[in-house]
Design a protein around this motif. Structure first.
Motif, PDB file in Angstrom:
ATOM      1  N   GLY A   7       0.815  -1.215   0.000  1.00 61.48           N
ATOM      2  CA  GLY A   7       0.000   0.000   0.000  1.00 61.48           C
ATOM      3  C   GLY A   7       0.842   1.256   0.000  1.00 61.48           C
ATOM      4  N   LEU A   8       1.877   1.303   0.834  1.00 60.56           N
ATOM      5  CA  LEU A   8       2.751   2.475   0.884  1.00 60.56           C
ATOM      6  C   LEU A   8       3.515   2.645  -0.423  1.00 60.56           C
ATOM      7  N   LEU A  13      -2.625   4.477   6.649  1.00 63.92           N
ATOM      8  CA  LEU A  13      -3.945   5.043   6.922  1.00 63.92           C
ATOM      9  C   LEU A  13      -3.889   6.568   7.001  1.00 63.92           C
ATOM     10  N   GLY A  14      -2.919   7.083   7.748  1.00 60.73           N
ATOM     11  CA  GLY A  14      -2.829   8.527   7.942  1.00 60.73           C
ATOM     12  C   GLY A  14      -2.502   9.286   6.676  1.00 60.73           C
ATOM     13  N   LEU A  15      -1.557   8.767   5.883  1.00 60.56           N
ATOM     14  CA  LEU A  15      -1.145   9.472   4.671  1.00 60.56           C
ATOM     15  C   LEU A  15      -2.237   9.464   3.610  1.00 60.56           C
ATOM     16  N   ILE A  16      -2.874   8.319   3.401  1.00 67.04           N
ATOM     17  CA  ILE A  16      -3.934   8.274   2.386  1.00 67.04           C
ATOM     18  C   ILE A  16      -5.100   9.170   2.795  1.00 67.04           C
ATOM     19  N   PHE A  29     -14.789  12.109  -5.407  1.00 62.91           N
ATOM     20  CA  PHE A  29     -14.350  10.733  -5.172  1.00 62.91           C
ATOM     21  C   PHE A  29     -13.145  10.697  -4.222  1.00 62.91           C
ATOM     22  N   THR A  30     -12.271  11.690  -4.336  1.00 65.08           N
ATOM     23  CA  THR A  30     -11.098  11.735  -3.457  1.00 65.08           C
ATOM     24  C   THR A  30     -11.515  11.997  -2.017  1.00 65.08           C
ATOM     25  N   LEU A  31     -12.505  12.861  -1.835  1.00 63.44           N
ATOM     26  CA  LEU A  31     -13.018  13.105  -0.484  1.00 63.44           C
ATOM     27  C   LEU A  31     -13.714  11.858   0.072  1.00 63.44           C
ATOM     28  N   LEU A  32     -14.419  11.126  -0.772  1.00 63.17           N
ATOM     29  CA  LEU A  32     -15.048   9.880  -0.331  1.00 63.17           C
ATOM     30  C   LEU A  32     -13.992   8.869   0.104  1.00 63.17           C
ATOM     31  N   LEU A  33     -12.861   8.841  -0.612  1.00 62.65           N
ATOM     32  CA  LEU A  33     -11.754   7.969  -0.205  1.00 62.65           C
ATOM     33  C   LEU A  33     -11.261   8.344   1.184  1.00 62.65           C
ATOM     34  N   ALA A  34     -11.121   9.642   1.439  1.00 59.12           N
ATOM     35  CA  ALA A  34     -10.669  10.096   2.759  1.00 59.12           C
ATOM     36  C   ALA A  34     -11.629   9.634   3.850  1.00 59.12           C
ATOM     37  N   VAL A  35     -12.923   9.810   3.617  1.00 61.46           N
ATOM     38  CA  VAL A  35     -13.917   9.406   4.613  1.00 61.46           C
ATOM     39  C   VAL A  35     -13.869   7.893   4.840  1.00 61.46           C
ATOM     40  N   GLY A  70      -7.335  -2.093  -0.747  1.00 60.37           N
ATOM     41  CA  GLY A  70      -8.424  -2.331  -1.684  1.00 60.37           C
ATOM     42  C   GLY A  70      -9.196  -1.066  -2.014  1.00 60.37           C
ATOM     43  N   LEU A  71      -9.462  -0.246  -1.001  1.00 57.24           N
ATOM     44  CA  LEU A  71     -10.143   1.030  -1.241  1.00 57.24           C
ATOM     45  C   LEU A  71      -9.332   1.937  -2.151  1.00 57.24           C
ATOM     46  N   PHE A  72      -8.026   1.978  -1.915  1.00 55.25           N
ATOM     47  CA  PHE A  72      -7.170   2.834  -2.743  1.00 55.25           C
ATOM     48  C   PHE A  72      -7.117   2.322  -4.179  1.00 55.25           C
ATOM     49  N   GLY A  73      -7.075   1.000  -4.350  1.00 51.73           N
ATOM     50  CA  GLY A  73      -7.087   0.436  -5.695  1.00 51.73           C
ATOM     51  C   GLY A  73      -8.381   0.732  -6.439  1.00 51.73           C
ATOM     52  N   ALA A  74      -9.515   0.630  -5.732  1.00 53.64           N
ATOM     53  CA  ALA A  74     -10.803   0.948  -6.349  1.00 53.64           C
ATOM     54  C   ALA A  74     -10.874   2.418  -6.731  1.00 53.64           C
TER      55      ALA A  74
END
Length: 224
Positions: free
Chosen positions: A49-50, A111-114, A148-154, A186-190
Motif C-alpha cells: 500500500g505504501l 492510513l494517515g497518509l492516504i 471521489f477523493t473526499l469519499l476515499l478520505a472518509v 483495496g479502497l485505494f485500488g478501487a
C-alpha cells in the motif's frame, strides 16, 4: 478613426492550450497502472500500500506541479493545481520515508497518509472545479474526481487500525482474514480505477472539444 476588435462569444468557454488534454491523460495512466498492480496482487500488505501510494502521489504530484500549472488558466484554478501537486509530492516522499525507515509504523502511516492526502487533495480539486464550473468543460471532471477523493478520505478514516475479521474454515469456504491493511489497499485500488476512467474521459473530451468561437474582427468607425 477605425479600429478592429475580436470578440469571444459569451456562450463558449475560453480555449485551453492545445496540449491540455495530455494532463488528464497522464493522470489516467498512472492511476490505471496503480489500480492494475493492486488488483492483480495477492499481497495487500501495508508495504504494498505504501509503495503504490508513494508512486501514485509522487508522480501525479509532479505532473500537476510542473505540467498542469502551465496548462491551467490562472483564473480557473492554477493555484489550486500547484497546491495539489505540492501536497502529492510531500505525501509521496513521506510514504517512502515511512516505508524505508519505520516498519512498525507502516499501517498507521498508510492510513494517515492516504486519509490526509485525500482530504486536502480532494478539497483543492473540488474547489478548482467549482470555480471553473460553467466556464471550462473539464470542470465537471475536476468536481467528480475531487468528490471521489473526499469519499476515499472518509472511507479510510472509518477503517480501524486494529480491525481483523476471520472468515471461512467451515469446510465450505477456505479460511481467510480481512484486516485494516487489506481494506485500505483495496479502497485505494478501487479509487485509482475510478479516477483512471474519469481522467481518460476528460482527456478525450478535451482533445475532441471544439475550439472557442471568436467573432471575426470588425471595423468600427468612431468620430473625432
Amino acid at each position: 478613426m477605425a479600429t478592429s476588435e475580436a470578440v469571444h462569444t459569451g456562450d463558449t468557454p475560453p480555449a485551453l492550450p492545445s496540449g491540455s488534454w495530455l494532463l488528464p491523460l497522464s493522470r489516467a495512466v498512472i492511476a490505471a497502472v496503480v489500480a492494475l498492480v493492486i488488483t492483480f496482487s495477492s499481497d495487500h500488505s501495508p508495504q504494498l500500500g505504501l509503495t503504490a501510494f508513494a508512486a501514485y502521489a509522487l508522480i501525479e504530484g509532479l505532473i500537476q506541479l510542473i505540467w498542469g500549472a502551465r496548462n491551467v488558466p490562472v483564473r480557473f484554478g492554477r493555484g489550486a493545481t500547484r497546491a495539489q501537486g505540492a501536497v502529492g509530492v510531500v505525501a509521496g516522499i513521506a510514504a517512502l520515508v515511512i516505508l524505508l525507515t519505520s516498519p512498525a509504523a507502516h499501517l498507521i502511516g498508510l492510513l494517515g497518509l492516504i486519509a490526509g492526502w485525500a482530504l486536502i487533495s480532494g478539497v483543492l480539486e473540488l474547489v478548482g472545479g467549482l470555480r471553473a464550473r460553467g466556464r471550462l468543460g473539464i470542470a465537471r471532471d475536476w468536481i467528480a474526481v475531487g468528490a471521489f477523493t473526499l469519499l476515499l478520505a472518509v472511507a479510510v478514516l472509518l477503517v480501524r487500525p486494529d480491525y481483523v475479521h476471520n472468515f471461512g474454515g467451515d469446510g465450505k469456504t477456505p479460511p481467510g482474514v480481512l484486516n485494516a491493511s487489506i481494506m485500505t489497499v483495496g479502497l485505494f485500488g478501487a479509487y485509482a480505477a475510478i479516477v483512471a476512467a474519469y481522467q481518460a474521459i476528460a482527456a478525450l473530451s478535451l482533445k475532441w472539444a471544439p475550439a472557442a468561437k471568436v467573432v471575426p474582427a470588425v471595423s468600427v468607425s468612431k468620430g473625432d
